[in-house]
Design a protein around this motif. Structure first.
Motif, PDB file in Angstrom:
ATOM      1  N   PHE A  17       0.723  -0.903   0.053  1.00  0.00           N
ATOM      2  CA  PHE A  17       0.063   0.274  -0.024  1.00  0.00           C
ATOM      3  C   PHE A  17       0.885   1.111  -0.001  1.00  0.00           C
ATOM      4  O   PHE A  17       2.097   1.411   0.448  1.00  0.00           O
ATOM      5  N   TRP A  18       0.352   2.356  -0.563  1.00  0.00           N
ATOM      6  CA  TRP A  18       1.300   3.576  -0.580  1.00  0.00           C
ATOM      7  C   TRP A  18       0.315   4.690  -0.584  1.00  0.00           C
ATOM      8  O   TRP A  18      -0.881   4.665  -0.931  1.00  0.00           O
ATOM      9  N   SER A  32      -6.144  11.782   5.689  1.00  0.00           N
ATOM     10  CA  SER A  32      -5.466  12.245   4.689  1.00  0.00           C
ATOM     11  C   SER A  32      -5.838  11.387   3.552  1.00  0.00           C
ATOM     12  O   SER A  32      -5.989  10.266   3.451  1.00  0.00           O
ATOM     13  N   LEU A  33      -6.081  12.259   2.332  1.00  0.00           N
ATOM     14  CA  LEU A  33      -6.621  11.727   1.179  1.00  0.00           C
ATOM     15  C   LEU A  33      -5.466  11.451   0.146  1.00  0.00           C
ATOM     16  O   LEU A  33      -4.519  12.167   0.064  1.00  0.00           O
ATOM     17  N   VAL A  34      -5.368  10.505  -0.721  1.00  0.00           N
ATOM     18  CA  VAL A  34      -4.316  10.468  -1.963  1.00  0.00           C
ATOM     19  C   VAL A  34      -4.625  11.402  -3.103  1.00  0.00           C
ATOM     20  O   VAL A  34      -5.772  11.784  -3.163  1.00  0.00           O
ATOM     21  N   TYR A 116      -8.584   1.787  -3.710  1.00  0.00           N
ATOM     22  CA  TYR A 116      -8.065   2.629  -2.478  1.00  0.00           C
ATOM     23  C   TYR A 116      -8.659   1.768  -1.313  1.00  0.00           C
ATOM     24  O   TYR A 116      -9.831   1.006  -1.173  1.00  0.00           O
ATOM     25  N   VAL A 117      -7.967   1.925  -0.142  1.00  0.00           N
ATOM     26  CA  VAL A 117      -8.200   1.070   1.202  1.00  0.00           C
ATOM     27  C   VAL A 117      -7.947   2.154   2.179  1.00  0.00           C
ATOM     28  O   VAL A 117      -7.208   3.306   2.264  1.00  0.00           O
ATOM     29  N   VAL A 140      -5.085   4.737   1.446  1.00  0.00           N
ATOM     30  CA  VAL A 140      -3.934   4.284   0.729  1.00  0.00           C
ATOM     31  C   VAL A 140      -4.382   3.832  -0.700  1.00  0.00           C
ATOM     32  O   VAL A 140      -5.488   3.397  -0.906  1.00  0.00           O
ATOM     33  N   VAL A 141      -3.479   3.515  -1.491  1.00  0.00           N
ATOM     34  CA  VAL A 141      -3.560   2.853  -2.883  1.00  0.00           C
ATOM     35  C   VAL A 141      -3.155   1.639  -2.634  1.00  0.00           C
ATOM     36  O   VAL A 141      -1.855   1.165  -2.084  1.00  0.00           O
ATOM     37  N   ILE A 142      -3.873   0.398  -3.498  1.00  0.00           N
ATOM     38  CA  ILE A 142      -3.295  -0.824  -3.484  1.00  0.00           C
ATOM     39  C   ILE A 142      -2.116  -0.907  -4.337  1.00  0.00           C
ATOM     40  O   ILE A 142      -1.581  -0.031  -5.001  1.00  0.00           O
TER      41      ILE A 142
END
Length: 190
Positions: A17-18, A32-34, A116-117, A140-142
């Motif tokens: 995840f990032w 916080s959003l990506v 997204y997770v 986070v992004v997969i």
């Protein structure tokens, strides 16, 4: 006439995840959003990538840093040089995005929400108890692969740019706490 610069194309393969932050929150739900493009898909901004690559480049060669990334006006910087502080970097760092094919498939099949997770973390005190008001939730992004390029890399510095890029092993928020592990592979384009 032979070109004196090259475009380096590369891919960033995220292994975990990032989170590359947008600076925005989702009110009371997420802290916080990506960062997302106009289609709601994740990307890594050229500015962010330039900063990460510069940090690694500073361990290699300051002349390379000042020419490719630009001079620094901060005397505390490793590569600060009074005579080069106003130099603009020659290289242009393009945003790293999903491949065109992946983007089309995700949008066509309405899969972007699956990228997204939400994860939560909290601070634990010395007694093993959660500290009041320390719960944080982030988007986070997969693990996915992004594609980017750096334009106008002087031929003289191509190998040093590649070296600095390959030194990046993690990026984004909480990269020292398990997020953002990645591999960067480079292909030279002209």
């Amino acid at each position: 006439m032979e070109s004196k610069t090259v475009t380096l194309k590369y891919e960033i393969k995220f292994l975990d995840f990032w989170h590359l932050g947008s600076g925005l929150s989702a009110g009371t739900r997420l802290d916080s959003l990506v960062v997302k493009d106009s289609d709601g898909l994740p990307f890594a901004s050229g500015k962010t990538l330039k900063g990460l690559f510069r940090e690694m480049a500073e361990m290699i060669d300051c002349d390379f840093v000042n020419i490719c990334f630009g001079g620094s006006s901060d005397p505390k910087d490793v590569c600060y040089d009074e005579t080069k502080k106003d130099i603009e970097g020659e290289c242009y760092f393009v945003n790293a995005t999903l491949s065109k094919e992946a983007k089309e498939q995700i949008l066509y099949h309405r899969l972007k929400d699956n990228l997204y997770v939400e994860i939560a973390s909290t601070k634990i005190d010395e007694k093993g108890v959660a500290v009041d008001n320390s719960l944080r939730e982030i988007e986070v992004v997969i693990p996915i692969t992004l594609y980017g390029e750096i334009n106008d890399v002087p031929l003289k510095y191509v190998e040093k740019m590649k070296q600095s890029m390959k030194m990046v092993k993690r990026m984004g928020l909480n990269r020292n706490r398990g997020l953002g592990r990645c591999e960067i592979s480079i292909s030279e384009g002209l």
